[in-house]
Design a protein around this motif. Structure first.
Motif, PDB file in Angstrom:
ATOM      1  N   PHE A   1       1.743   2.462  -3.354  1.00  0.00           N
ATOM      2  CA  PHE A   1       0.729   3.612  -4.171  1.00  0.00           C
ATOM      3  C   PHE A   1       1.152   4.934  -2.904  1.00  0.00           C
ATOM      4  CE2 PHE A   1      -0.954  -0.745  -4.747  1.00  0.00           C
ATOM      5  CZ  PHE A   1      -0.838  -0.217  -5.364  1.00  0.00           C
ATOM      6  N   SER A   2       1.207   5.275  -1.966  1.00  0.00           N
ATOM      7  CA  SER A   2       0.706   6.410  -1.175  1.00  0.00           C
ATOM      8  C   SER A   2       2.204   7.445  -1.787  1.00  0.00           C
ATOM      9  CB  SER A   2       1.339   5.832   0.151  1.00  0.00           C
ATOM     10  OG  SER A   2       0.210   4.844   0.713  1.00  0.00           O
TER      11      SER A   2
ATOM     12  N   THR B   1       0.549  -1.532   0.038  1.00  0.00           N
ATOM     13  CA  THR B   1      -0.292  -0.058   0.398  1.00  0.00           C
ATOM     14  C   THR B   1       0.950   1.834  -0.204  1.00  0.00           C
ATOM     15  OG1 THR B   1      -2.007   1.142   1.654  1.00  0.00           O
ATOM     16  CG2 THR B   1      -0.174  -0.175   2.551  1.00  0.00           C
TER      17      THR B   1
ATOM     18  N   GLN C   1       0.996   8.688  -5.378  1.00  0.00           N
ATOM     19  CA  GLN C   1      -0.387   9.530  -4.998  1.00  0.00           C
ATOM     20  C   GLN C   1       1.189  10.559  -3.622  1.00  0.00           C
ATOM     21  OE1 GLN C   1      -2.450   8.548  -1.279  1.00  0.00           O
ATOM     22  NE2 GLN C   1      -2.488  10.787  -0.898  1.00  0.00           N
ATOM     23  N   PHE C   2       2.449  11.090  -3.099  1.00  0.00           N
ATOM     24  CA  PHE C   2       2.542  12.531  -2.981  1.00  0.00           C
ATOM     25  C   PHE C   2       2.924  12.744  -4.169  1.00  0.00           C
ATOM     26  CE2 PHE C   2       3.010   9.722   1.171  1.00  0.00           C
ATOM     27  CZ  PHE C   2       2.311   9.467   0.966  1.00  0.00           C
TER      28      PHE C   2
ATOM     29  N   GLY D   1      -0.534   9.948  -9.062  1.00  0.00           N
ATOM     30  CA  GLY D   1      -1.639   9.221  -8.614  1.00  0.00           C
ATOM     31  C   GLY D   1      -1.830   7.782  -8.288  1.00  0.00           C
ATOM     32  N   HIS D   2      -2.450   7.289  -7.167  1.00  0.00           N
ATOM     33  CA  HIS D   2      -2.792   5.571  -7.119  1.00  0.00           C
ATOM     34  C   HIS D   2      -3.500   5.286  -7.793  1.00  0.00           C
ATOM     35  CE1 HIS D   2      -5.956   6.191  -4.505  1.00  0.00           C
ATOM     36  NE2 HIS D   2      -5.290   7.279  -3.903  1.00  0.00           N
ATOM     37  N   ASP D   3      -4.280   5.684  -8.446  1.00  0.00           N
ATOM     38  CA  ASP D   3      -5.062   5.048  -9.283  1.00  0.00           C
ATOM     39  C   ASP D   3      -4.779   5.241 -10.915  1.00  0.00           C
ATOM     40  OD1 ASP D   3      -6.768   4.613  -6.377  1.00  0.00           O
ATOM     41  OD2 ASP D   3      -8.688   5.376  -7.686  1.00  0.00           O
ATOM     42  N   ARG D   4      -4.137   5.884 -11.227  1.00  0.00           N
ATOM     43  CA  ARG D   4      -3.696   6.060 -12.390  1.00  0.00           C
ATOM     44  C   ARG D   4      -2.533   5.374 -13.471  1.00  0.00           C
ATOM     45  NH1 ARG D   4      -0.088   8.336 -15.455  1.00  0.00           N
ATOM     46  NH2 ARG D   4      -0.880   9.305 -17.207  1.00  0.00           N
TER      47      ARG D   4
END
Ligand SMILES: *Cc1c(COP(=O)(O)O)cnc(C)c1O
Length: 477
Positions: free
Chosen positions: A188-189, A185, A192-193, A197-200
Motif C-alpha cells: 500500500f505504501s 502494508t 502511495q509513493f 493512492g493506498h486507498d484508491r
C-alpha cells in the motif's frame, strides 16, 4: 596507503568484536538487554570537536552498541520475517564496503556489475521465473514492490496511449488496482509513493488464511475496463498463505491486467520441491518482489525487483545523464533497474550466499525451517489454552493464548504471554493483530534455527503461558 598499521588494527578490532558477538548469540538472551531510551543516553554525547583514534572509535562503538542489539541473528528469534545475516554474506558485505564500488554502471564498476548479472541469473533459476526477466538489486521488498509497480503503472498506461514517465498522472486514464485484503502494508505504501493512492484500490475478500477468494476476484476483474494492475502475494505476513496463481493468472491475463506478486519471503518456497506446489503458476505473472535479507540470509539491505518485460522495467526507473556512458545492447547497467544512482554493490553478498549454500543448501534450509514450524506448532497446539490459528503451510505460525475465546480477555492473555516470553529472553516472539484479535506470530526463518532450538523455544513459550494463566490479574480480567 596512509596509515597501513592503523588500518590493520581498525579492521582487526571490527573482526574481533563481530566474532565475539556471533559466538554469543546462542547463549545470550534473545532480546536487547537495554531499551532505546537507555541506549540513547549511552550514545548521545557532545559533538566531537577533535579527531578520535580509529581503532578506539570502533572498539567504543562495539562496546556501546552491544546491550541494545536486537537478536535477529540468534537461533531462537521468531519475531518478524527476517533472515539471520549469514556470516558468508556478512563477509562479502565487508568486502563490498572495503572495495567501495559505486555500482551505477558496468564501465565504472565491472566486478560489481558482473556479480549482479551473474547473481540475477542464479536468482531466476532458483526461483524458476522467466529467464528473460530483468532483476534490480534494491534495499528490500518494499522498494522492490515500488519498482515493479512503477513498471506496471507505466506499461498499463502506455498500452492505453499515455506516457506517464514524461507526462505524469495528471489527466491520465484511471488505473484499476485490485489487491487482496490481507496484502502487506508496504505494498500500500508503494501505491502511495506512485501516485496510485493506498486507498484508491479494489480490495478483494480473502479466505480464513488471507488468500484472495477466487470467486470475489473473478467478479471484480470482470468489471475492469481499461488499464489494470493486480497485486497478489506468496507468503502472507502472518499465516504464510499463498494466493492461487493457477486461477488468478488466466483471469488477470484475460483482462489485460499487469499481475504483480509480493513474494518477500514466500517466493523462496520455489526453491524446494516440497513447497514449490504452493506457488504453482506464479511464473505466469509480470513482476515479482522478493528479499535477500529474509530467506537467503544476506545482510541488510538486499531485495530484488524482478520484471518480465525488461524494457518496461528500464523505462520506469532509468536515470540518464551526459556523463554516464549508456549501456550498449545486451549490456546491463545496475542503475537501470533501481531508483538509485550511487549505491553499494549489493550483488556481491547475493552472489556469495548463493555460491555458499548452493541450490540444494537453499532447498534444505527452506525445508528445515518449514519442518521446525510444524514441530513447534504441534508442541504448542498440544498445550491446553494454546491455539494455532493458521494452517502451517510454510514457516509462519499464528498463535493465540486463552482457551479459544475471541474476547478481550484472550487478547490480554496473549499480550501478557508475549511480554513474559520477551522478558524471559529464552526466545523472542512478537505480537500482531489478525482478524481483529491479538495474536503472537512466529516466523521460523533465521539461518541458526534448527529443530532443537525450535523445541527449546516451544518449551519456553509453554512455560511462559503456564505462568501467565496462573497470575491472579489474568484470571480476574
Ligand atoms: C517483509 C515483507 C515486505 C517488506 O520487505 P522489506 O524487506 O522489509 O522492505 C513486503 N511484503 C511481505 C510479504 C513481507 O514479508
Amino acid at each position: 596507503m596512509k596509515g597501513d598499521k592503523a588500518a590493520g588494527r581498525i579492521l582487526d578490532a571490527a573482526a574481533v568484536a563481530a566474532l565475539k558477538f556471533r559466538k554469543s548469540i546462542g547463549t545470550r538472551p534473545q532480546r536487547p538487554a537495554k531499551s532505546y531510551a537507555e541506549m540513547k543516553s549511552i550514545f548521545e554525547s557532545p559533538l566531537p570537536e577533535v579527531p578520535g583514534d580509529g581503532e578506539a572509535v570502533i572498539k567504543e562503538l562495539a562496546e556501546k552498541a552491544d546491550e541494545g542489539l536486537q537478536m535477529a541473528t540468534g537461533p531462537r528469534f521468531f519475531s518478524w520475517v527476517v533472515g539471520g545475516s549469514h556470516i558468508v554474506g556478512m563477509a562479502a558485505d565487508w568486502l563490498t564496503s572495503a572495495w567501495g564500488q559505486n555500482t551505477a554502471n558496468h564501465h565504472a564498476a565491472p566486478s560489481a556489475a558482473a556479480a549482479e548479472t551473474a547473481a540475477a541469473g542464479w536468482l531466476l533459476e532458483l526461483l524458476d521465473l522467466p529467464r528473460e526477466s530483468s532483476v534490480g538489486f534494491v534495499t528490500g521488498a518494499t522498494v522492490a514492490n515500488f519498482v515493479c509497480l512503477a513498471a506496471a503503472r507505466d506499461e498499463v498506461l502506455r498500452n492505453a496511449g499515455w506516457n506517464a514517465d514524461a507526462d505524469g498522472l495528471f489527466g491520465a486514464p484511471p488505473i484499476t488496482v485490485l489487491i487482496g485484503d490481507d496484502a502487506h502494508t508496504t505494498v500500500f505504501s508503494a501505491l502511495q509513493f506512485l501516485g496510485l493512492g493506498h486507498d484508491r484500490v479494489v480490495r478483494i475478500a480473502t479466505d480464513t488464511q488471507g488468500a484472495m477468494q477466487i470467486p470475489a476476484f473473478a467478479e471484480a476483474i470482470a468489471k475492469v475496463n481499461g488499464p489494470a494492475i493486480v497485486i497478489a502475494q506468496t507468503g502472507q505476513i502472518n499465516t504464510g498463505a499463498f494466493d492461487n496463481f493457477v486461477d488468478i493468472v488466466p483471469l488477470a491475463k484475460n483482462a489485460g491486467a499487469w499481475l504483480h506478486v509480493d513474494g518477500a519471503f514466500g517466493l523462496w518456497a520455489r526453491a524446494s520441491s516440497t513447497t514449490r506446489h504452493l506457488a504453482a503458476g506464479i511464473e505466469g505473472a509480470d513482476s515479482w518482489a522478493t528479499d535477500g535479507h529474509k530467506w537467503l540470509q544476506t545482510p541488510y539491505d538486499s531485495g530484488y525487483a524482478i520484471v518480465r518485460n525488461e524494457l518496461a522495467h528500464r523505462r520506469a526507473v532509468t536515470i540518464a545523464a551526459s556523463y554516464l556512458p549508456l549501456a550498449a545492447e545486451g549490456e546491463r547497467d545496475p542503475t537501470h533497474y533501481v531508483p538509485e544512482l550511487s549505491r553499494r554493490a549489493r550483488g556481491f553478498a547475493t552472489w556469495a550466499m548463493i555460491k555458499h549454500l548452493g541450490r540444494s543448501g537453499i532447498a534444505a534450509m527452506v525445508e528445515r525451517h518449514c519442518h521446525v514450524a510444524r514441530v513447534m506448532s504441534a508442541m504448542l497446539a498440544a498445550e491446553p489454552g494454546i491455539e494455532i490459528l493458521n494452517d502451517v503451510v510454510l514457516n509462519q505460525i499464528v498463535v493465540r493464548f486463552g482457551s479459544g475465546e475471541r474476547t478481550e480477555r484472550g487478547d490480554q492473555l496473549t499480550r501478557d504471554t508475549i511480554t513474559r516470553i520477551q522478558s524471559d529472553g529464552e526466545c523472542f516472539a512478537g505480537g500482531a493483530i489478525w482478524r481483529g484479535r491479538q495474536i503472537m506470530r512466529l516466523s521460523v526463518i533465521s539461518w541458526e534455527t534448527d529443530v532443537d532450538e525450535g523445541k527449546r523455544s516451544a518449551e519456553a513459550i509453554i512455560r511462559a503461558w503456564r505462568i501467565v494463566k496462573q497470575l491472579p490479574e489474568a484470571r480476574t480480567q
